[in-house]
Scaffold this active site. Structure first.
Site, PDB file in Angstrom:
ATOM      1  CG  HIS A 224     -33.023  62.331  77.671  1.00  0.00           C
ATOM      2  ND1 HIS A 224     -34.618  62.798  77.759  1.00  0.00           N
ATOM      3  CD2 HIS A 224     -32.383  63.463  77.234  1.00  0.00           C
ATOM      4  CE1 HIS A 224     -34.432  63.971  77.647  1.00  0.00           C
ATOM      5  NE2 HIS A 224     -33.441  64.740  77.279  1.00  0.00           N
ATOM      6  CG  HIS A 264     -42.886  62.445  82.156  1.00  0.00           C
ATOM      7  ND1 HIS A 264     -42.480  63.417  82.804  1.00  0.00           N
ATOM      8  CD2 HIS A 264     -42.592  62.472  80.689  1.00  0.00           C
ATOM      9  CE1 HIS A 264     -41.799  64.020  81.925  1.00  0.00           C
ATOM     10  NE2 HIS A 264     -41.620  63.545  80.847  1.00  0.00           N
ATOM     11  CG  ASP A 319     -41.521  58.972  74.417  1.00  0.00           C
ATOM     12  OD1 ASP A 319     -40.796  59.878  73.293  1.00  0.00           O
ATOM     13  OD2 ASP A 319     -41.178  59.327  75.454  1.00  0.00           O
TER      14      ASP A 319
END
Length: 382
Positions: A224, A264, A319
């Protein structure tokens, strides 16, 4: 249909929410009807918190009162500071230290005896948690460096104040605006694992400290949180390599290495938050070191054009660019996920409050696949 197994609850609707919506095919994220691009460019993190918690963007008077209420709650108790120092001395991980800190905040909560169904009290408690997390995190990092914590500066907003408490120096406008924007981008994102964990805990009518502590625990798992740290470690590996960064990417691809920060569970195109942080990374590069921006753009270009990954639904996520942005701001790599939690706590609190307005204990079922009708054997005969 009711007995169909959905591993990981993928695609299962468990709640209705007005907080955030993700269009994975269009690459669109909205908070309460506002596009993430508009909020990131025009609002502050405090405004976004107000939006998530109160359902509308504040006017000037509302924002001033709200910001003041957050500012006056920034101090943490001496017990929390002492615990942060002990954990830093023991070499504890920052996410574990944050989990401990949030749990400890409740000891000084002036409304800890409030009725769990009093959602206004819960919101006030959530506001205190959100205000205190940056102070505890910054203190932990200062202790790790052998330095004393820096007291909060009431003249600074939440984002700028965190950077100030972390470094002891007031950030310039570009750094403060960039970090504020990063907090906005991470504030909410549907029913991800940590948000759902917080909601499950909240559905039992446990206090909001328990729900946020559970959210931190869920986010600490590498599936996560943590990808932005992984991205930065790869970029550092590129920087320390004897190969040109383009050659490094090609060699890594030939070796079958997976580059973190791509793909994702929801987005099939480039994460809209990644687009925004890419722009901020470029601005930071223009005013400082450019190599980190060069490395990320080279990787993205190679994987998208040479390998066609974006055509197969594997594109940069938030990210991929947040790691280099945080590094350019001078933030330690293992603090990236705690910063994610610092931002996302606002979303966790909003979802708990929204769910508790029409609460029902979250209680899914599991399909039993074990034995049946085994004969019990007394202990002495086993």
């Amino acid at each position: 249909m009711a007995d169909d197994l959905k591993k990981g609850l993928e695609g299962v609707l468990v709640a209705e929410s007005k907080l955030s919506s993700i269009d994975g095919d269009a690459g669109r994220l909205i908070y309460r009807g506002y596009s993430i691009q508009d909020l990131a460019e025009g609002a502050s993190y405090e405004e976004v918190l107000y939006l998530l918690w109160h359902g509308h963007l504040p006017d000037e008077a509302e924002l001033e009162e709200f910001t003041a209420s957050l500012t006056e709650e920034r101090e943490v108790s001496d017990d929390v500071l002492a615990t942060m120092e002990r954990l830093a001395d023991a070499g504890e991980e920052p996410m574990a230290a944050l989990r401990t800190a949030v749990s400890m905040f409740s000891a000084a909560e002036p409304e800890r005896d409030a009725d769990p169904e009093d959602l206004e009290a819960t919101l006030r408690q959530g506001r205190r948690i959100t205000a205190k997390i940056p102070t505890a995190l910054a203190a932990f990092e200062r202790y790790r460096l052998g330095e004393d914590p820096v007291d909060p500066d009431s003249e600074l907003g939440l984002a700028a104040n965190f950077l100030y408490m972390l470094t002891g120096e007031q950030p310039d406008d570009i750094a403060a605006e960039t970090f504020d924007q990063a907090l906005i981008l991470h504030a909410d994102h549907g029913l991800n694992a940590s948000t759902f964990t917080s909601m499950v805990i909240g559905s039992t009518m446990a206090d909001i400290y328990s729900a946020v502590t559970g959210g931190v625990a869920a986010l600490s798992g590498p599936l996560h949180g943590g990808a932005n740290q992984d991205v930065m470690e790869v970029l550092i590996e590129i920087d320390e390599s004897d190969l040109d960064h383009r050659e490094w990417v090609e060699q890594a691809n030939d070796e079958g290495r997976r580059i973190p920060g791509f793909g994702h569970r929801v987005y099939n195109v480039k994460d809209p938050r990644a687009n925004i942080l890419q722009q901020r990374s470029e601005e930071l590069a223009e005013n400082g070191e450019s190599k980190w921006y060069d490395y990320t753009t080279t990787i993205e270009q190679f994987l998208s054009e040479e390998q066609g990954l974006t055509e197969h639904g594997i594109a940069p996520n938030v990210d991929f660019y947040s790691g280099s942005v945080y590094y350019q701001l001078g933030i330690p790599i293992d603090m990236y996920t705690p910063i994610f939690a610092m931002s996302r706590a606002g979303g966790w609190i909003a979802h708990v409050l929204e769910y508790q307005e029409d609460n029902r204990l979250i209680r899914p079922r599991a399909r039993y696949t074990g034995d049946n009708d085994l004969e019990f054997v007394p202990l002495e005969d086993r």
